[in-house]
Design a protein around this motif. Structure first.
Motif, PDB file in Angstrom:
ATOM      1  N   GLY A 299      87.035 166.306  -1.897  1.00 36.48           N
ATOM      2  CA  GLY A 299      85.778 166.756  -2.502  1.00 36.48           C
ATOM      3  C   GLY A 299      84.802 165.634  -2.803  1.00 36.48           C
ATOM      4  O   GLY A 299      83.779 165.856  -3.469  1.00 36.48           O
ATOM      5  N   ALA A 300      85.076 164.400  -2.290  1.00 37.26           N
ATOM      6  CA  ALA A 300      84.183 163.283  -2.596  1.00 37.26           C
ATOM      7  C   ALA A 300      84.207 162.285  -1.442  1.00 37.26           C
ATOM      8  O   ALA A 300      85.149 162.236  -0.643  1.00 37.26           O
TER       9      ALA A 300
ATOM     10  N   LEU B 257      77.790 159.999  -8.200  1.00 40.61           N
ATOM     11  CA  LEU B 257      76.824 161.088  -8.163  1.00 40.61           C
ATOM     12  C   LEU B 257      77.590 162.384  -7.988  1.00 40.61           C
ATOM     13  O   LEU B 257      78.299 162.576  -6.992  1.00 40.61           O
ATOM     14  N   ASP B 258      77.454 163.299  -8.955  1.00 42.95           N
ATOM     15  CA  ASP B 258      78.149 164.584  -8.911  1.00 42.95           C
ATOM     16  C   ASP B 258      77.145 165.660  -8.523  1.00 42.95           C
ATOM     17  O   ASP B 258      76.150 165.893  -9.232  1.00 42.95           O
ATOM     18  N   LEU B 259      77.393 166.325  -7.399  1.00 45.36           N
ATOM     19  CA  LEU B 259      76.464 167.336  -6.878  1.00 45.36           C
ATOM     20  C   LEU B 259      76.900 168.756  -7.197  1.00 45.36           C
ATOM     21  O   LEU B 259      76.328 169.701  -6.645  1.00 45.36           O
ATOM     22  N   HIS B 260      77.856 168.936  -8.071  1.00 42.81           N
ATOM     23  CA  HIS B 260      78.263 170.296  -8.445  1.00 42.81           C
ATOM     24  C   HIS B 260      77.073 171.036  -9.060  1.00 42.81           C
ATOM     25  O   HIS B 260      76.403 170.545  -9.969  1.00 42.81           O
TER      26      HIS B 260
ATOM     27  N   LEU C  89      80.465 156.480  -5.341  1.00 36.66           N
ATOM     28  CA  LEU C  89      81.214 157.716  -5.088  1.00 36.66           C
ATOM     29  C   LEU C  89      80.250 158.895  -5.184  1.00 36.66           C
ATOM     30  O   LEU C  89      79.505 159.017  -6.157  1.00 36.66           O
ATOM     31  N   ILE C  90      80.277 159.774  -4.166  1.00 43.30           N
ATOM     32  CA  ILE C  90      79.445 160.978  -4.151  1.00 43.30           C
ATOM     33  C   ILE C  90      80.365 162.183  -4.117  1.00 43.30           C
ATOM     34  O   ILE C  90      81.144 162.381  -3.153  1.00 43.30           O
ATOM     35  N   VAL C  91      80.327 163.000  -5.172  1.00 42.14           N
ATOM     36  CA  VAL C  91      81.180 164.183  -5.304  1.00 42.14           C
ATOM     37  C   VAL C  91      80.400 165.390  -4.781  1.00 42.14           C
ATOM     38  O   VAL C  91      79.356 165.755  -5.340  1.00 42.14           O
ATOM     39  N   HIS C  92      80.898 166.030  -3.725  1.00 40.26           N
ATOM     40  CA  HIS C  92      80.208 167.176  -3.117  1.00 40.26           C
ATOM     41  C   HIS C  92      80.999 168.465  -3.238  1.00 40.26           C
ATOM     42  O   HIS C  92      80.513 169.543  -2.866  1.00 40.26           O
ATOM     43  N   GLY C  93      82.219 168.423  -3.710  1.00 42.33           N
ATOM     44  CA  GLY C  93      83.046 169.621  -3.806  1.00 42.33           C
ATOM     45  C   GLY C  93      83.901 169.798  -2.568  1.00 42.33           C
ATOM     46  O   GLY C  93      83.610 169.262  -1.489  1.00 42.33           O
TER      47      GLY C  93
END
Length: 261
Positions: free
Chosen positions: A252-253, A175-178, A205-209
């Motif tokens: 960032g993740a 999941l990419d939250l950019h 995997l959760i990408v939050h920056g």
């Protein structure tokens, strides 16, 4: 004086019969005495009795023609001449089905106005209360350092963090939250975790920056993700999480270990 009978000798010949009259050989002589049969008079044919006239045909049921404009609400105004006549003949006797008249579109409602700031705050508070109720008795121990975050359920083994970080098998979904606002990022995380666990996934995997402009180096989205994993609707489905290895996003993740389905 009596007369004496003449005695006839037995040897005296008998008197001869008179000879028949001579017959002529002419056609008139041959046809004498022949009666010709009279021809029978021809019977006059009896007059035929007049046949009764056939009964008059029953009047046909009136045929109602549905105009083209009554079908589908779109008249065929472009047809002219023989084409239009053939089109109307083909529609003879056609009737619209009951209860299925032409659609009539009503007025289109205006889009709702965006919620005011105070309404958004109330909604966020309500979602937070609901998430805490869903989390129930699930509690996590969370540890933070510069560029590092980890969390584990209190009923899980602490060694699970090292196993998660050093796992040779990567994540099964990301999941990419950019570009996602913090107000809705928590809901995205909860939905993502629920869908992954329902499909039998164990590691996501959760990408939050990286939050380069924040004081602690973690950023706002990182706090939102941690809150959703430990206190929100996703908490009952999470066992542990930690900062991902550099190859998978680094600071960032987050790698997240999920419960079994």
């Amino acid at each position: 004086m009596a007369r004496k009978k003449k005695r006839v000798s037995e040897f005296e010949p008998e008197p001869k019969a008179p000879a028949p009259p001579p017959v002529g050989t002419s056609m008139r002589d041959l046809l004498k005495g022949v009666e010709l049969a009279k021809p029978e008079a021809k019977k006059k044919p009896e007059p035929k009795k007049p046949e009764p006239p056939p009964p008059p045909p029953r009047p046909a049921a009136p045929i109602t023609t549905t105009p083209a404009r009554d079908l589908e609400g779109r008249p065929s105004e472009t047809l002219r001449g023989d084409d239009r006549i053939a089109y109307l003949d083909a529609l003879a006797g056609v009737r619209p089905m009951a209860g299925r008249g032409p659609r009539r579109l009503g007025a289109v409602a205006a889009p709702p106005s965006p919620p005011k700031p105070e309404e958004r705050n109330r909604d966020a508070a309500a979602r937070a209360r609901l998430a805490s109720l869903v989390a129930g008795g699930v509690h996590f121990d969370v540890h933070r350092e510069e560029g590092w975050i980890e969390g584990i359920r209190r009923d899980a083994k602490p060694s699970l963090i090292d196993a998660l970080y050093r796992a040779t098998v990567g994540s099964e979904a990301t999941l990419d939250l950019h570009g996602i606002r913090a107000a809705i990022a928590g809901d995205r995380v909860t939905k993502f975790v629920r869908d992954a666990q329902r499909h039998g996934l164990r590691r996501v995997l959760i990408v939050h920056g990286k939050g380069l402009h924040s004081d602690d180096g973690n950023g706002v989205l990182a706090d939102v993700v941690v809150g959703a994993l430990t206190e929100g609707g996703a908490a009952p489905l999470v066992i542990a999480f930690c900062t991902a290895p550099q190859a998978q996003g680094g600071a960032g993740a987050l790698l997240v270990e999920l419960t079994k389905r």
